[in-house]
Design a protein around this motif. Structure first.
Motif, PDB file in Angstrom:
ATOM      1  N   GLU A 153       0.853  -1.181   0.000  1.00 10.90           N
ATOM      2  CA  GLU A 153       0.000   0.000   0.000  1.00 10.90           C
ATOM      3  C   GLU A 153       0.890   1.231   0.000  1.00 10.90           C
ATOM      4  O   GLU A 153       1.931   1.250   0.647  1.00 10.90           O
ATOM      5  CB  GLU A 153      -0.882  -0.024   1.257  1.00 10.90           C
ATOM      6  CG  GLU A 153      -1.857   1.133   1.323  1.00 10.90           C
ATOM      7  CD  GLU A 153      -2.780   1.032   2.532  1.00 10.90           C
ATOM      8  OE1 GLU A 153      -3.987   1.193   2.344  1.00 10.90           O
ATOM      9  OE2 GLU A 153      -2.286   0.805   3.649  1.00 10.90           O
ATOM     10  N   GLU A 278      -1.608   3.446  -9.086  1.00  9.90           N
ATOM     11  CA  GLU A 278      -2.197   2.628  -8.018  1.00  9.90           C
ATOM     12  C   GLU A 278      -1.796   3.157  -6.637  1.00  9.90           C
ATOM     13  O   GLU A 278      -2.608   3.206  -5.706  1.00  9.90           O
ATOM     14  CB  GLU A 278      -1.744   1.165  -8.143  1.00  9.90           C
ATOM     15  CG  GLU A 278      -2.522   0.356  -9.168  1.00  9.90           C
ATOM     16  CD  GLU A 278      -4.003   0.222  -8.809  1.00  9.90           C
ATOM     17  OE1 GLU A 278      -4.308  -0.137  -7.673  1.00  9.90           O
ATOM     18  OE2 GLU A 278      -4.852   0.511  -9.677  1.00  9.90           O
ATOM     19  N   ASP A 282      -3.847   5.166  -3.331  1.00 11.03           N
ATOM     20  CA  ASP A 282      -3.690   4.871  -1.892  1.00 11.03           C
ATOM     21  C   ASP A 282      -3.384   6.144  -1.105  1.00 11.03           C
ATOM     22  O   ASP A 282      -3.894   6.344   0.006  1.00 11.03           O
ATOM     23  CB  ASP A 282      -2.528   3.883  -1.660  1.00 11.03           C
ATOM     24  CG  ASP A 282      -2.856   2.480  -2.158  1.00 11.03           C
ATOM     25  OD1 ASP A 282      -4.051   2.167  -2.313  1.00 11.03           O
ATOM     26  OD2 ASP A 282      -1.903   1.708  -2.396  1.00 11.03           O
TER      27      ASP A 282
END
Length: 341
Positions: A153, A278, A282
Motif C-alpha cells: 500500500e 495505483e 492509496d
C-alpha cells in the motif's frame, strides 16, 4: 545494561538542528546539534544545549560549530566530537569496564550521496560504533509513526527537518519515489533574518530569527482563532546601531517565508507526479503524513491540503518520529535489515 555489558544499542537521528538518541526504548538525549571547541587545542568544551548557549556569543579562543549543514556532515572532525559527547551523555550514570562498543542505527537523508553516507558511517565508527546501520529518514519516520511499511500500500511521508525536506512514497518496504530538497527550517530562519534587516532595519542573530519562527512563524496569513500574539524583537539598528524594539506579527512572517514554503509545495507535487497511479490512489485515500520540526509550522498542513487537494496529517510527535523509527528498526534489525545500508 549491566556491569558486564560491553555492547550497547542506540538509535540516532543525526539532524542538522537537533540530535536525538534512543536507548532501551527511551529518548535519552535530545540536544541541539552544536559543539563548542577550543581553537588552540581543538578539544571539545561543550556539546548540545550548553554549546548552543555559547553559539554566536564566543570570543576568539572558542568556536561553536553546527557540524551538519543541509542534512549532511559539513565538518567531519567536529561531527565526530559532537557524536562522542552526545553518546557520553547516554553512558552517564552507568558503569562499564572502559567504553562499551555500540550497535547503532542512524537516520540519514534519502538524497544522500555515497560519499555523504560514508562520512556518517566513518564518524559513527570513530565514535566507538561497532555495528553501524544507516536508514533513510522518511522510512524511519514512517516506521516511527506506526505505518506498516511492508504492506502493499502506498504511503507518502514529508519529513521537514532543519537542513533538508525529505519526501518519499513508501510501499512494500521500499521507497518507490522520493524527492529530497535542501530547503527546510534553516532556510525559513534565514528568510526571517533577511526580512527583519530589510523591512525593519534591525539586525537579528540566527538564534533570534529561530525564536521569531517558533513564536510567530506561520504558513498562512489568516490563522483565525489560533493566531499567536505579536512577538517583540530587540536588536541594534542596522545603520545607527541604536537599540530597537520591533513587534512582529505572524502575517509578516507568513509573507516573508512564502517563497520557501512554495518550494516545499512544489517538491511534494513533483514527488506525486512520479508516483504510479495505483499508489497515488492509496495516498489520496490515506492522506500525506508530515513529520520533522517543520511540521510544527502553524497552518502548514492546511495550506498544503488546500493547494494539493489531499489531506495532510501532522504526526503525533513529529520531532521524534525519525528517532523512534530508528529505535524500532534497531530492536528488529533482522526483520528490517533489507531497509538498512
Amino acid at each position: 545494561m549491566g556491569f558486564f555489558s560491553f555492547i550497547q544499542e542506540i538509535a540516532m537521528d543525526l539532524g542538522t538542528a537537533n540530535t536525538i538518541i534512543i536507548s532501551d526504548d527511551k529518548i535519552v538525549v535530545d540536544e541541539p546539534s552544536v559543539v563548542a571547541l577550543d581553537r588552540r587545542t581543538d578539544k571539545m568544551i561543550a556539546v548540545g544545549e550548553r554549546a548552543k548557549m555559547m553559539y554566536e556569543k564566543t570570543h576568539e579562543n572558542i568556536r561553536t560549530i553546527r557540524p551538519l549543514r543541509d542534512g549532511v556532515i559539513a565538518d567531519f572532525s567536529a561531527c565526530e566530537q559532537m557524536m562522542r559527547g552526545l553518546i557520553k551523555m547516554v553512558h552517564s550514570g552507568r558503569r562499564f569496564f572502559g567504553s562499551p562498543s555500540l550497535r547503532m542505527v542512524i537516520g540519514v537523508p534519502s538524497g544522500s550521496t555515497e560519499v555523504e553516507l560514508r562520512a556518517v558511517r566513518d564518524s559513527a565508527e570513530h565514535a566507538d560504533g561497532r555495528d553501524v546501520y544507516l536508514i533513510f529518514e522518511p522510512m524511519a519516520a514512517a516506521i516511527g509513526i506506526g505505518i506498516d511499511v511492508e504492506a502493499p500500500e502506498g504511503n507518502m511521508i514529508v519529513d521537514i527537518g532543519g537542513g533538508s525536506t525529505e519526501i518519499a512514497v513508501i510501499s512494500l518496504g521500499g521507497i518507490v519515489s522520493n524527492n529530497s530538497i535542501r530547503v527546510a527550517g534553516d532556510e525559513l530562519t534565514s528568510d526571517i533574518q533577511e526580512y527583519m534587516s530589510r523591512q525593519h532595519n534591525v539586525k537579528v542573530s540566527e538564534r533570534m530569527a529561530e525564536r521569531i519562527k517558533i513564536n510567530v512563524g506561520s504558513a498562512l496569513t489568516d490563522l483565525g482563532d489560533e493566531a499567536p500574539e505579536d512577538y517583540v524583537v530587540h536588536g541594534p539598528n542596522r545603520i545607527t546601531a541604536l537599540p530597537m524594539e520591533v513587534p512582529v506579527c505572524y502575517q509578516e512572517i507568513a509573507h516573508c517565508i512564502d517563497k520557501t514554503v512554495a518550494k516545499i509545495e512544489n517538491a511534494v507535487l513533483s514527488a506525486l507526479e512520479a508516483t504510479p497511479p495505483e499508489l497515488y490512489a492509496d495516498i489520496v485515500k490515506n492522506g500525506i503524513f508530515l513529520t520533522g520540526g517543520g511540521a510544527l509550522l502553524r497552518g502548514l498542513d492546511k495550506r498544503l491540503t488546500d493547494k494539493i487537494n489531499i489531506q495532510f496529517h501532522i504526526a503525533e510527535d513529529p520531532l521524534h518520529s525519525v528517532a523512534k523509527g530508528a529505535g524500532i528498526a534497531l530492536k528488529n534489525v533482522d526483520r528490517f535489515s533489507f531497509l538498512m545500508r
